[in-house]
Structures are given as C-alpha cells and as structure tokens.
Design a protein around this motif. Structure first.
Motif, PDB file in Angstrom:
ATOM      1  N   ASP A 154       3.405  -8.182   3.967  1.00  0.00           N
ATOM      2  CA  ASP A 154       4.185  -7.673   2.841  1.00  0.00           C
ATOM      3  C   ASP A 154       3.429  -7.723   1.516  1.00  0.00           C
ATOM      4  O   ASP A 154       3.898  -7.165   0.515  1.00  0.00           O
ATOM      5  N   HIS A 155       2.274  -8.374   1.484  1.00  0.00           N
ATOM      6  CA  HIS A 155       1.500  -8.383   0.247  1.00  0.00           C
ATOM      7  C   HIS A 155       0.944  -6.974   0.010  1.00  0.00           C
ATOM      8  O   HIS A 155       0.395  -6.357   0.918  1.00  0.00           O
ATOM      9  N   PRO A 156       1.089  -6.427  -1.203  1.00  0.00           N
ATOM     10  CA  PRO A 156       0.677  -5.034  -1.424  1.00  0.00           C
ATOM     11  C   PRO A 156      -0.791  -4.775  -1.099  1.00  0.00           C
ATOM     12  O   PRO A 156      -1.131  -3.718  -0.561  1.00  0.00           O
ATOM     13  N   ASN A 157      -1.667  -5.712  -1.407  1.00  0.00           N
ATOM     14  CA  ASN A 157      -3.083  -5.501  -1.103  1.00  0.00           C
ATOM     15  C   ASN A 157      -3.328  -5.483   0.397  1.00  0.00           C
ATOM     16  O   ASN A 157      -4.172  -4.731   0.901  1.00  0.00           O
ATOM     17  N   ARG A 159      -1.106  -4.511   2.669  1.00  0.00           N
ATOM     18  CA  ARG A 159      -0.577  -3.243   3.188  1.00  0.00           C
ATOM     19  C   ARG A 159      -1.595  -2.125   3.004  1.00  0.00           C
ATOM     20  O   ARG A 159      -1.796  -1.293   3.892  1.00  0.00           O
ATOM     21  N   ILE A 160      -2.249  -2.118   1.856  1.00  0.00           N
ATOM     22  CA  ILE A 160      -3.240  -1.062   1.595  1.00  0.00           C
ATOM     23  C   ILE A 160      -4.465  -1.228   2.490  1.00  0.00           C
ATOM     24  O   ILE A 160      -4.995  -0.256   3.035  1.00  0.00           O
ATOM     25  N   SER A 161      -4.938  -2.465   2.667  1.00  0.00           N
ATOM     26  CA  SER A 161      -6.185  -2.714   3.393  1.00  0.00           C
ATOM     27  C   SER A 161      -6.010  -2.722   4.898  1.00  0.00           C
ATOM     28  O   SER A 161      -6.924  -2.367   5.657  1.00  0.00           O
ATOM     29  N   THR A 166      -8.502  -7.440   6.104  1.00  0.00           N
ATOM     30  CA  THR A 166      -7.909  -8.533   5.327  1.00  0.00           C
ATOM     31  C   THR A 166      -8.345  -9.861   5.928  1.00  0.00           C
ATOM     32  O   THR A 166      -8.218 -10.069   7.138  1.00  0.00           O
TER      33      THR A 166
END
Length: 734
Positions: A154-157, A159-161, A166
């Motif tokens: 759920d961390h936005p970074n 989700r993007i990566s 990660t």
C-alpha cells in the motif's frame, strides 16, 4: 592476584603495530597475565580460506579475554578474487572476523567509552550498542519477499515500483534483546558512577517499536532507582553529543543507531585514534581499538597507539584489575593533555613507538613537569589602554613555584571568549589563573564565563557578600544592589578573601586542573595569587627535578645552532625540548634536562658550539669582559674605528670603580672593520669585524664576518670585541 590468560590477535594493517606498542604496559604494571598470540585476518582468509582458523577458536576457548588489533574486510567479489587459486574453486563465503566473533560468542553489548582526554569541558560517558538485532538483525532483502509484500504494497512508492523493484529491511527488537542490553547499560552506569541512562531511538517516527522499547526501559529502570533514565530521539542525542557531551552518562541504542553514535563519540573525543571498545556477551568477549586496519599507515610508524592503550585498560577492568586500568587511563590523560609526544592525528609529530613510550613512562609514575595557563580579562587590555602587567607577574610567580606558564590569553569582557579560554586548558594544564572582570558593573562577566567553562551554576555566597558590605561601609561607600554580583561564584568553589578590595576570588578543581579566579587590580590580585601559590598547590605532585644547561652564542645563526643542538639531543636519547632565543646579536640556547644528564649534555654542547659560545650565564660579552678586567686589575685603551667610542663607554659602565688603586697592567685594543658591498652608511653586503688586543708582547686577535644589515651592526661590533678579548684572557688563564 589470580593469573589470567589473554588471547592476542594482532590482525591486519596497523593492528600488530599498535598492540606491540601497547602490550608492554602489562609488564610495566606487573600484572599476572599470560599473553598467547593467535591468527586472525585477511592473510589467513587468503591462504586458508577462513579469516579465523580453528586453532584461533581453540585459543579463544581457553582464554579469559580476547585482545584484537584490527582486521581488514572486503566485499564478496574482491574477497573471492584475493583467494589462493586452489581455494577459489570451492568458492567459500567470506564472513568478517568481527561478525564471526560476535555471532559465535553471542557478544550482544558493544561498549564505547568517550572521555575528554584532550582537555576542554570535562565529559565522561559511553555508548552501549546492541549487537544482535535492530536493523542489523540480518532481515534484509534485495527485493521484498512474496509473503511480506502485503505489508508494504500500500505504500505509494512500492505500488509504482512493484515487488521486484522494492527492497526491504526489518528492524527487529525483542524482549530478550532489549532487556539484556538495557540491564547491561544500567549495571555499567551503577558500576561507573554515571547518573543517567539515555535510550537513543526514534519514538516520534518509529512509534510502535519505540513505544515497546520505552516499556522495557521503564520496567528495567525500576530496579535502579538511583539512576535517572530517558528516551530521546537519536538525532537530538547526536546533536547534544557534539554540543554538550557532559550531559550524558550511558547512551544505549539498537544496532544501527548505536553504530552511528559510537563513531560520533570517537569524533567528539578527537578521532578514532583515541577510541577503545569492548564487546561483551554470554559466552565470551573481545576488546579492540576501533580505528580499523588503516593499511595506508601500516609500516609508517605513524599510527596512534592511544586507542590500543585504552582498550587494554578496558580489558584490565573486565579481568578485575581495576586499579591498573585506572593507571592506564591516567597515563593516557597525562600524555594527551600535554601533547608533547603524540602522533600526527593529535597535532604532534611523535612516532607510534615514541608516543607509546610516553604512556609507559607515565604508567611507571615517572615524575612530570607541571604547566599553567593565564587568562587576563578586559576590553581595556585589548585596546592597549592599560598595560597587561598582570600576565607577566603571574608568569614569573608561577615559574618560581615550578609551574611554568604554557599559554597566555588576553580576552575582552566577553563571556564566551572567557569560557573558551578557560575551557581550552581544563584537563590539560594543572593551574589556570583568571585575572580581571570581577567588579560590580554589567561588563564584569568573568564569573559567568568561568562558571560556563567549568559547567557549574553561579550561587550566592553570604560570606563574600558580608565581606563586600563590611568593606564598603567601613570606607563610607554606599552599597548598591549591583554589588551583589560580587558575591556570586561557581557552585562548590573555595573562596579566596580579598584584603585590599571588594572583589573576592575563588578556586575550583576540575578534572585535574585548578582554576583560580582573581580580581584585576594588581594591588589586589597579586597578594591573593601569592597566597594561593603558597597554600593552594600543595596537592600537585612534586615536579621532576631539572637542571638547566644554558649557552649564549655569537656568530652562528639560529637555524644552524638549532640543527646542531637538536641532533645531539637525539643522540643522547633525551626527551627534552631545547629553547632558542635570538636577540641581536646573540642566539641563546636553553635546555632543561634531568640532572644526571646535564654534565654530558653540556660537554656535547661545548663540543658542537664552543667556537661560538660567549658565556654560560645570562650576561653579555661586555659584562663578562668587565668582570675579567676588574678581577685582574687591567686598564684598557681602545683605538676604535668602528663604534665611535661606544665600545669603551659600554665597558666603562659595567666596570667597578677602582678608587685610588693603580691598574696592575694595561691592554690596548684596536677595533677595525672591512666592508664588502657596502659601508658605514650604506647598509648592504657584509662587514668583516677585526679586533686585536695587545698586553705587553702578547697579541690577541679575532675576526668575524656578519651581514651589514643596518646601524645596529655597531652593537654587534661592541659585543664581538668584548668577546674576542674575554675569550683570549680566559684561554691564557686555562
């Protein structure tokens, strides 16, 4: 005392050098310790495929303590490439010796003492670092494991990566790990007189894990009611370690925070060359100076052995030799505060061996010289409205009591400047004399500056206040509220009454330094200083007896004289610092040395510079000649073509009146000069001074070529002529 066995593992780089330098302290202190050397480090990884061979583990197992020099570690790829070819094929995994020792021996507590060995505001605290969990627990992934992904997705970074791009590390704190490191911290505080334990964490961000750490802190602390405790943000602790290290006692932290803070502690001390460490656990220990293997320094003789000495001190304390450990720390404190034989990283030029020898000398209780600092206070001194006579008078009085002044400061009426000047000598000089700025006006801030330097609040002293009121009343002077300032002194100070004024002084003992605060008017402060020197320095150990070898030379430049003298001092193995003073036309050489070395030193000095020596006393050649002529009853007539009669006039001024007594003999002197490139009015090139003396049929002659630097060459000619005649008279007598 029970005999102990210590496994000595010299390791890599400078490790063997610093241990070789420090270990003789065990024999110097006469301790029942057996040293057994073992193998560890990069060479054994390279040739055997392990940096800690099994034989070393066997040695550790039968030893009471482990002393480690330093080890080298490299990344996995470089480690594999450095292996012998026959070992490389099986591709062993490199694990640093430090990690192996900590894991195998369960060394959960890393102890890093931090102390003000270089002087300044006194501080003494330590960083206790937990070694087995926290962010160094080994829960570290190059990409987030699948089973952990729901926790971070759920961390936005993230989700993007995505999961494959990660990484993650887990900070693990356990009740077992927290309780034993916290209890270790409190036990250490109790055993060493630290009043406070500070848990350095990040409770404002790591809210849940820090809250649990706080719970464990509060429960453990209940068993140590005499010790304060707190939990602070680690960044704030770092700031206050640098700004106010004296506020701390024991700082305890999880692995990564403790790792950072412990190296910061080394920086606060003055560098890793002063930083010892201990690693203590359930099944063993090891003690190590933390400067690392420093391969660039290996074999240069420049490595600082101080951290190794302090590490040996920690080891001795752990083995139950507490008194000996204290002697080592005291010896290090003596050497570092004087800084006369320290290595380059502490501003000195001593080699590893020379620095170690100075610590060993101090451990053997070799008598030492004392030093003082003088701080005179007043804007009027800086503006030269008043002459700073107090500094010179204090220097003379201190030197007469065998406490020569090492440094003098003149500062304005500025609280911070006063504090800085005093603080720089605390822990370094035996005595600091502060003079001036104790009046009743707003610009009299010395008492505030001194209190700031010694870390004590000001307190009202009724005895001093009564003295102020009584004196003002006796002379019919009104007592103002501002006069109350003169009854404020740093807490715990011993008062020094002022018989000639309202400004009382005081003395405080701070980390081996006695700070004396006195008023500024000479009529008041100098009698108070005399009383202090008579009664107040009896606590200082007797200084080492010294003899002074002095020579006044003419015709040799200062650099040449210094090169010759420095060389012979080295040849004699003397640990002394010659002093040179050039005052036209002389170069004075003064060497304070052990009395038993004085005769040989004087002989060597005369062998090296006898051709230039005018006298062994602080007298001029004219004064020496006048004494010789008076003793022999000789009259002297000068044909002076150089000094315009100055030679005869200066000589006559130094001679004793003969009364009606006739001279027993007569000497005629011719003083001439030959210029090369200049003349009496054209001051350039050189001048050859010529002196010829006749007494009956005897003739004495001398010549000397000197730079024709200015009108003062006449002064050179006067002293040269006197020296030539005096030398010939002495040679005839001999």
């Amino acid at each position: 005392m029970t005999s102990k066995t210590v496994a000595v593992l010299p390791g890599d780089g400078i490790g063997p050098e610093v241990l070789d330098a420090a270990l003789p302290v065990i024999d110097a202190l006469g301790l029942p310790i057996t040293l057994e050397h073992g193998d560890i480090g990069w060479e054994f990884w390279r040739t055997e495929g392990t940096p800690v061979p099994q034989r070393t583990w066997d040695l550790i197992g039968r030893s009471d303590a482990v002393l480690l020099g330093a080890t080298t570690s490299k990344p996995g790829r470089e480690a594999l490439a450095d292996l012998e070819p026959h070992l490389r094929e099986r591709a062993p995994q490199y694990v640093s010796p430090i990690i192996q020792l900590r894991q195998r021996l369960d060394l959960f507590a890393n102890l890093r003492p931090v102390e003000s060995y270089l002087g300044g505001t006194p501080y003494r605290f330590c960083v206790v670092r937990e070694n087995t969990e926290g962010l160094y627990a080994g829960l570290d992934w190059d990409r987030v494991p699948e089973e952990m992904w729901p926790l971070v997705a759920d961390h936005p970074n993230a989700r993007i990566s995505g999961r494959e791009a990660t990484t993650a590390s887990v900070r693990m704190l356990t009740r077992h790990g927290l309780d034993r490191i916290l209890r270790f911290a409190f036990e250490h505080a109790r055993a060493h007189g630290h009043p406070r334990v500070t848990l350095a964490d990040k409770p404002n961000v790591l809210r849940q894990s820090s809250a649990y750490a706080r719970e464990r802190l509060e429960e453990i602390a209940a068993d140590y009611p005499e010790i304060e405790y707190e939990i602070l943000n680690v960044d704030a602790v770092a700031l206050w370690m640098a700004r106010r290290p004296e506020r701390f006692g024991v700082i305890v932290a999880e692995n990564m925070f403790g790792d950072i803070l412990s190296d910061l502690g080394g920086g606060v001390m003055g560098g890793l060359g002063l930083a010892p460490s201990a690693n203590i656990g359930e099944n063993g220990n090891y003690f190590e100076p933390v400067h690392g293997s420093a391969p660039a320094l290996a074999g240069t003789g420049r490595a600082n052995p101080i951290a190794a000495f302090l590490t040996v001190g920690l080891l001795l304390e752990h083995l139950g030799f507490g008194e000996a450990a204290g002697q080592v720390r005291d010896a290090v404190s003596h050497v570092t505060r004087r800084r006369d034989r320290v290595t380059y990283d502490l501003g000195g030029s001593a080699t590893t061996a020379e620095c170690a020898a100075s610590v060993l000398d101090a451990c053997r209780a070799v008598p030492r010289a004392h030093t003082a600092a003088v701080v005179t206070v007043g804007d009027e001194l800086l503006r030269a409205v008043l002459e700073d006579s107090n500094a010179g008078e204090a220097s003379r009085r201190l030197a007469a009591r065998a406490v020569p002044v090492r440094i003098r400061h003149t500062v304005g009426d500025d609280e911070a400047a006063i504090a800085d000047a005093v603080r720089s000598s605390i822990g370094r000089d035996d005595v600091v004399v502060v003079m001036g700025g104790l009046g009743p006006t707003s610009d009299d801030v010395t008492r505030v500056g001194v209190a700031r330097a010694v870390g004590s609040p000001l307190e009202h002293r009724e005895e001093a206040w009564r003295g102020v009121v009584e004196r003002l009343t006796r002379f019919g002077v009104a007592v103002h509220e501002d006069n109350r300032r003169q009854a404020l002194f740093p807490e715990g100070a011993e008062l020094l009454p002022n018989a000639n004024g309202t400004a009382w002084g005081c003395r405080l003992d701070v980390r081996g330094t006695t700070v004396v605060m006195l008023p500024g008017p000479p009529r008041e402060c100098l009698p108070m200083l005399d009383a202090f020197l008579r009664d107040g320095i009896a606590h200082l150990p007797e200084p080492e007896p010294v003899a002074t070898v002095f020579r006044r030379t003419l015709g040799v430049i200062e650099a040449d004289a210094a090169a010759a003298v420095d060389a012979l001092v080295r040849e004699l193995g003397l640990r002394v610092k010659p002093a040179y003073r050039w005052h036209y036309p002389y170069v004075d050489i003064r060497i304070d040395c052990p009395p038993e070395s004085a005769a040989e030193l004087a002989k060597r000095l005369d062998d090296a510079l006898g051709a230039y020596t005018v006298t062994g006393r602080e007298r001029t050649a004219v004064q020496e000649l006048a004494e010789l002529l008076d003793t022999r009853g000789l009259a002297l007539v000068a044909d002076d073509k150089v000094t315009g009669g100055r030679f005869a006039a200066e000589l006559a001024a130094e001679r004793r009146p003969a009364g009606d007594q006739e001279p027993s003999g007569r000497m005629s002197v011719t003083l001439d000069a030959a210029w090369d490139g200049g003349g009496p009015q054209d001051h350039t090139g050189t001048v050859r001074l010529l002196c010829t003396a006749h007494e009956g049929a005897r003739e004495r002659a001398g010549e000397l070529t000197v730079p024709n630097r200015g009108p003062e060459v006449v002064a050179y000619a006067v002293q040269f002529a006197a020296w030539t005649i005096a030398r010939r008279l002495v040679e005839e007598t001999a």
